[in-house]
Motif scaffolding. Sequence first.
Motif, PDB file in Angstrom:
ATOM      1  N   SER A 313       0.812  -1.220   0.000  1.00  0.00           N
ATOM      2  CA  SER A 313       0.000   0.000   0.000  1.00  0.00           C
ATOM      3  C   SER A 313       0.843   1.265   0.000  1.00  0.00           C
ATOM      4  O   SER A 313       0.289   2.364  -0.058  1.00  0.00           O
ATOM      5  N   ALA A 332      -5.063   3.613   4.488  1.00  0.00           N
ATOM      6  CA  ALA A 332      -4.286   2.648   5.261  1.00  0.00           C
ATOM      7  C   ALA A 332      -3.943   3.184   6.642  1.00  0.00           C
ATOM      8  O   ALA A 332      -3.359   2.489   7.440  1.00  0.00           O
ATOM      9  N   LEU A 337      -7.506  -2.716   6.600  1.00  0.00           N
ATOM     10  CA  LEU A 337      -7.126  -3.258   5.309  1.00  0.00           C
ATOM     11  C   LEU A 337      -7.742  -4.632   5.195  1.00  0.00           C
ATOM     12  O   LEU A 337      -7.409  -5.519   5.982  1.00  0.00           O
TER      13      LEU A 337
END
Length: 339
Positions: A313, A332, A337
């Motif tokens: 990410s 994030a 997640l």
Amino acid sequence: MSRPRPKMLILDDWEGELRTAPGADRLRQLADVTVLDSPLADVPDTELADVRVVLAIRERTRFDVAMLDRLPLLELILQTGGHAYHIDLDEAARRGIAVPLWRRHDACEAAMRELTFGLMIAALRKFPEAHHSLGTGRWPGLLGGTLRGRRLGVLGMGLQGAAVARLGQAFDMDVVAWSRPGSRAAADDGVPRLPLEELLGTSDVVSIHLRLTAESRGLLDAAKLSKMKPGSVLINTARGAIVDENALAEVLQDGPLQSAGLDVFTTEPLPEDSPLRNLSNVVLTPHIGWTVREAFAEFASGAAGQLEDYLASCLDPRELAFTPAARRRPDAVGGVLPR
């Protein structure tokens, strides 16, 4: 350019199982891993200063402000549960700490519902009394009861409660349920829904499968416990704080409850002076609903997947694996997640 591996702690591996789980090898490829089998509180601050990732084993370590202060570079708390009761999520979000929740727990869920029925059978067939009697040289004539034909009242028809309801039907039990107001649990599953007091007053076995919320905390208080069916059994494998334990001890001694099977408690470990410890009609287990080898294997592999997701990410794969919170992808930071 290879990315440096972040320093990571695996917490509370009391059983020594995560250390050798297959998924742990993948974690060691992704991070510089240290496994702890003693409380994080015992680790000196100097050894925590550069820790960026921790893997929490269920709720064994509480991440409040004081604990987060001891981990100044912490960016990711990997979870082994579908909730984070033990984490101050507001504070984690303020600090930019990501808290992914892992939704798949096949082994864990199987283990918990199996224990639920193990406790039911142990309570109805008086296993503790039988074991104690044989251990002291006696051969007692104990009269127990079957699950078949009894009414099972399920509190909470989420994933776990619905599975317990189906198993109850397989045991030829008459299954009814109660769901909290506003619950999204399906009502077309063939299990009749009853008002809470009616369920308590007519069920031979009541099994709790609710999340701990402000509404469910203390739900089964002295008044509600006193209205349970005479001779009934209470099973709790959800959260201890849903039941008033002092009131429960009283109704187990003076009625109406015949017995109880408990795997969870308001304070864990269960205090030595808890009145529940001295009752012969209670089956007590030390929160072992999820502690099976298969679940720990899932924890390790799931955490490896979470960490891989987190590393992927980053805005730019050429950057360091862990960047300041402000430069990370917004969804994030302090969020979930999915796995």
